[in-house]
Motif scaffolding. Structure first.
Motif, PDB file in Angstrom:
ATOM      1  N   PRO A  12       2.161  28.145   1.929  1.00 46.45           N
ATOM      2  CA  PRO A  12       1.338  27.855   3.111  1.00 46.45           C
ATOM      3  C   PRO A  12       2.171  27.181   4.199  1.00 46.45           C
ATOM      4  CG  PRO A  12       0.893  26.259   1.377  1.00 46.45           C
ATOM      5  CD  PRO A  12       1.816  27.280   0.780  1.00 46.45           C
ATOM      6  N   ALA A  13       1.849  27.503   5.433  1.00 46.25           N
ATOM      7  CA  ALA A  13       2.517  26.844   6.565  1.00 46.25           C
ATOM      8  C   ALA A  13       2.248  25.340   6.505  1.00 46.25           C
ATOM      9  CB  ALA A  13       2.023  27.439   7.871  1.00 46.25           C
ATOM     10  N   LYS A  14       3.136  24.578   7.136  1.00 45.22           N
ATOM     11  CA  LYS A  14       3.007  23.114   7.083  1.00 45.22           C
ATOM     12  C   LYS A  14       1.736  22.635   7.775  1.00 45.22           C
ATOM     13  CE  LYS A  14       7.983  22.251   6.786  1.00 45.22           C
ATOM     14  NZ  LYS A  14       9.178  21.646   7.453  1.00 45.22           N
ATOM     15  N   GLY A  15       1.356  23.329   8.845  1.00 44.75           N
ATOM     16  CA  GLY A  15       0.145  22.955   9.563  1.00 44.75           C
ATOM     17  C   GLY A  15      -0.791  24.136   9.688  1.00 44.75           C
ATOM     18  N   GLU A  16      -1.735  24.054  10.598  1.00 41.31           N
ATOM     19  CA  GLU A  16      -2.644  25.164  10.852  1.00 41.31           C
ATOM     20  C   GLU A  16      -1.859  26.356  11.405  1.00 41.31           C
ATOM     21  OE1 GLU A  16      -5.940  25.416  10.279  1.00 41.31           O
ATOM     22  OE2 GLU A  16      -5.845  23.469   9.266  1.00 41.31           O
ATOM     23  N   SER A  17      -2.140  27.537  10.899  1.00 40.47           N
ATOM     24  CA  SER A  17      -1.443  28.725  11.366  1.00 40.47           C
ATOM     25  C   SER A  17      -2.355  29.937  11.241  1.00 40.47           C
ATOM     26  CB  SER A  17      -0.166  28.969  10.554  1.00 40.47           C
ATOM     27  OG  SER A  17       0.470  30.167  10.953  1.00 40.47           O
ATOM     28  N   ASP A  18      -2.249  30.838  12.199  1.00 43.47           N
ATOM     29  CA  ASP A  18      -3.013  32.080  12.142  1.00 43.47           C
ATOM     30  C   ASP A  18      -2.095  33.278  11.955  1.00 43.47           C
ATOM     31  OD1 ASP A  18      -1.760  32.153  14.578  1.00 43.47           O
ATOM     32  OD2 ASP A  18      -3.559  32.610  15.752  1.00 43.47           O
ATOM     33  N   ARG A  19      -0.927  33.037  11.317  1.00 47.63           N
ATOM     34  CA  ARG A  19       0.060  34.088  11.099  1.00 47.63           C
ATOM     35  C   ARG A  19       0.571  34.032   9.664  1.00 47.63           C
ATOM     36  NH1 ARG A  19       4.305  32.299  15.459  1.00 47.63           N
ATOM     37  NH2 ARG A  19       3.716  30.350  14.467  1.00 47.63           N
ATOM     38  N   VAL A  20       0.675  35.200   9.030  1.00 50.56           N
ATOM     39  CA  VAL A  20       1.170  35.264   7.656  1.00 50.56           C
ATOM     40  C   VAL A  20       2.056  36.491   7.501  1.00 50.56           C
ATOM     41  CG1 VAL A  20      -0.933  36.466   6.871  1.00 50.56           C
ATOM     42  CG2 VAL A  20       0.523  35.285   5.200  1.00 50.56           C
ATOM     43  N   VAL A  21       3.141  36.330   6.740  1.00 55.97           N
ATOM     44  CA  VAL A  21       4.063  37.432   6.439  1.00 55.97           C
ATOM     45  C   VAL A  21       3.959  37.791   4.972  1.00 55.97           C
ATOM     46  CG1 VAL A  21       6.484  38.163   6.326  1.00 55.97           C
ATOM     47  CG2 VAL A  21       5.678  36.811   8.266  1.00 55.97           C
ATOM     48  N   LEU A  22       3.766  39.084   4.696  1.00 45.31           N
ATOM     49  CA  LEU A  22       3.845  39.620   3.347  1.00 45.31           C
ATOM     50  C   LEU A  22       5.246  40.165   3.163  1.00 45.31           C
ATOM     51  CD1 LEU A  22       2.720  40.650   0.623  1.00 45.31           C
ATOM     52  CD2 LEU A  22       1.891  42.677   1.840  1.00 45.31           C
ATOM     53  N   LEU A  94       4.046  42.634   7.902  1.00 48.27           N
ATOM     54  CA  LEU A  94       4.689  43.119   6.685  1.00 48.27           C
ATOM     55  C   LEU A  94       6.191  43.173   6.902  1.00 48.27           C
ATOM     56  CD1 LEU A  94       2.351  46.161   5.861  1.00 48.27           C
ATOM     57  CD2 LEU A  94       1.945  43.715   5.503  1.00 48.27           C
ATOM     58  N   HIS A  95       6.946  42.680   5.941  1.00 50.05           N
ATOM     59  CA  HIS A  95       8.409  42.752   5.990  1.00 50.05           C
ATOM     60  C   HIS A  95       8.898  43.274   4.654  1.00 50.05           C
ATOM     61  CE1 HIS A  95      12.637  41.683   6.070  1.00 50.05           C
ATOM     62  NE2 HIS A  95      12.545  41.410   7.363  1.00 50.05           N
ATOM     63  N   GLY A  96       9.740  44.295   4.698  1.00 51.15           N
ATOM     64  CA  GLY A  96      10.280  44.853   3.468  1.00 51.15           C
ATOM     65  C   GLY A  96      11.772  45.082   3.577  1.00 51.15           C
ATOM     66  N   ILE A  97      12.469  44.914   2.449  1.00 54.92           N
ATOM     67  CA  ILE A  97      13.908  45.140   2.366  1.00 54.92           C
ATOM     68  C   ILE A  97      14.166  46.292   1.395  1.00 54.92           C
ATOM     69  CG2 ILE A  97      16.137  44.147   1.703  1.00 54.92           C
ATOM     70  CD1 ILE A  97      14.950  41.379   2.336  1.00 54.92           C
ATOM     71  N   THR A 103       8.348  50.783   1.062  1.00 56.25           N
ATOM     72  CA  THR A 103       6.982  50.470   0.639  1.00 56.25           C
ATOM     73  C   THR A 103       6.090  50.123   1.818  1.00 56.25           C
ATOM     74  OG1 THR A 103       7.677  49.706  -1.561  1.00 56.25           O
ATOM     75  CG2 THR A 103       5.583  48.860  -0.713  1.00 56.25           C
ATOM     76  N   VAL A 104       6.525  49.169   2.654  1.00 57.77           N
ATOM     77  CA  VAL A 104       5.661  48.749   3.771  1.00 57.77           C
ATOM     78  C   VAL A 104       5.520  49.861   4.800  1.00 57.77           C
ATOM     79  CG1 VAL A 104       6.121  46.294   3.416  1.00 57.77           C
ATOM     80  CG2 VAL A 104       7.559  47.579   5.021  1.00 57.77           C
ATOM     81  N   PRO A 114      -7.304  45.896  10.798  1.00 57.62           N
ATOM     82  CA  PRO A 114      -6.777  45.560  12.125  1.00 57.62           C
ATOM     83  C   PRO A 114      -5.960  44.270  12.154  1.00 57.62           C
ATOM     84  CG  PRO A 114      -9.084  46.198  12.263  1.00 57.62           C
ATOM     85  CD  PRO A 114      -8.767  46.078  10.804  1.00 57.62           C
ATOM     86  N   ALA A 115      -6.121  43.430  11.141  1.00 60.90           N
ATOM     87  CA  ALA A 115      -5.365  42.175  11.088  1.00 60.90           C
ATOM     88  C   ALA A 115      -3.869  42.414  10.955  1.00 60.90           C
ATOM     89  CB  ALA A 115      -5.858  41.312   9.923  1.00 60.90           C
ATOM     90  N   VAL A 116      -3.459  43.592  10.469  1.00 59.45           N
ATOM     91  CA  VAL A 116      -2.029  43.899  10.360  1.00 59.45           C
ATOM     92  C   VAL A 116      -1.503  44.207  11.752  1.00 59.45           C
ATOM     93  CG1 VAL A 116      -0.276  45.383   9.341  1.00 59.45           C
ATOM     94  CG2 VAL A 116      -2.310  44.766   8.011  1.00 59.45           C
ATOM     95  N   ARG A 117      -0.613  43.330  12.237  1.00 57.37           N
ATOM     96  CA  ARG A 117      -0.179  43.408  13.628  1.00 57.37           C
ATOM     97  C   ARG A 117       1.241  43.938  13.808  1.00 57.37           C
ATOM     98  NH1 ARG A 117      -3.472  40.310  16.777  1.00 57.37           N
ATOM     99  NH2 ARG A 117      -2.544  41.543  18.446  1.00 57.37           N
ATOM    100  N   GLY A 118       2.007  44.031  12.730  1.00 57.34           N
ATOM    101  CA  GLY A 118       3.375  44.523  12.868  1.00 57.34           C
ATOM    102  C   GLY A 118       4.040  44.731  11.521  1.00 57.34           C
ATOM    103  N   ILE A 119       5.034  45.619  11.501  1.00 55.48           N
ATOM    104  CA  ILE A 119       5.768  45.942  10.279  1.00 55.48           C
ATOM    105  C   ILE A 119       7.262  45.932  10.584  1.00 55.48           C
ATOM    106  CG2 ILE A 119       6.240  47.721   8.545  1.00 55.48           C
ATOM    107  CD1 ILE A 119       3.367  48.715   8.939  1.00 55.48           C
TER     108      ILE A 119
END
Length: 232
Positions: A12-22, A94-97, A103-104, A114-119
């Motif tokens: 979890p982010a240290k504070g409030e955040s509305d962004r998450v990376v898979l 989404l971030h993939g290596i 996969t992503v 719609p919450a997925v904003r970028g890959i």
């Protein structure tokens, strides 16, 4: 989706955040060893980070590698897990290596929320078949094409997919999600041309960055500051 239990680590982010990376790792890796450095950077920049172990890797169950074909379905479910967790109020990236990038990018062709904003796809292959054929050719494996031809029906029976069933370059023709393709200019494992092919095929807003001097999965470490700036 087929009864396996998959494991992940949520930071979890240290504070409030509305962004998450898979974050989705590569072949024979784990989420923690592929993302130990990058996850810290994302975390310090205010992102929640979910680092997953693919099926048959790390702590996740499974007997067979999915090479993106099965993993895209797992990625789809991880995305919906995040969307539920944040009640649709968090932007998901989404971030993939390597295999994770394939996969992503394959998942981009699915009905993602719609919450997925970028890959971000870092050194992903176009399809398992094309990657295997590249390895056969580059390593001059005698009879390799015949072995692949014989192996595909066995893979289909045992693991439930064929090497040509799914393609990242085909999936991105159906997406509206912005896509950032990163590839090392010196990649001999997944050739740089595959990154260019995926970029050319992509139907959405897109960016391509070929990293000078970087071999396979090395772009972040060869050009760390520029990578972080471009990714953000």
């Amino acid at each position: 989706f087929d009864g396996l239990t998959l494991q992940g680590t949520f930071l979890p982010a240290k504070g409030e955040s509305d962004r998450v990376v898979l974050a989705v790792h590569g072949y024979m890796g784990t989420g923690e060893n592929n993302y130990c450095v990058m996850a810290r950077f994302l975390h310090e920049n205010g992102y929640h980070v979910l680092i997953v172990d693919d099926r048959a890797h790390g702590r996740s169950e499974g007997a067979y590698n999915g090479f993106g074909c099965l993993d895209k379905e797992d990625c789809y479910r991880w995305v919906h897990y995040l969307n539920r967790r944040f009640e649709g109020k968090c932007s998901i990236f989404l971030h993939g290596i390597s295999m994770g990038a394939a996969t992503v990018l394959m998942a981009a062709g699915l009905n993602l929320p719609p919450a997925v904003r970028g890959i971000v796809g870092d050194c992903g292959f176009t399809s398992p078949r094309e990657e295997f054929l590249h390895m056969v050719h580059s390593r001059k494996i005698i009879g390799g094409r015949i072995v692949l031809k014989l192996a595909e029906p066995l893979c289909r029976r045992r693991a439930g997919y064929g090497f040509s069933d799914y393609s990242a370059s085909e999936a991105v023709t159906r997406t509206k999600i912005p896509v950032f393709i990163i590839h090392g200019a010196e990649d001999r494992y997944v050739p740089t041309r595959m990154g260019r092919e995926i970029y050319q095929a992509c139907a959405s807003k897109k960016r391509l960055w070929i990293v000078s001097g970087a071999a396979h999965a090395e772009s972040y470490y060869v050009a760390k500051q520029e990578y972080e700036k471009k990714m953000l």
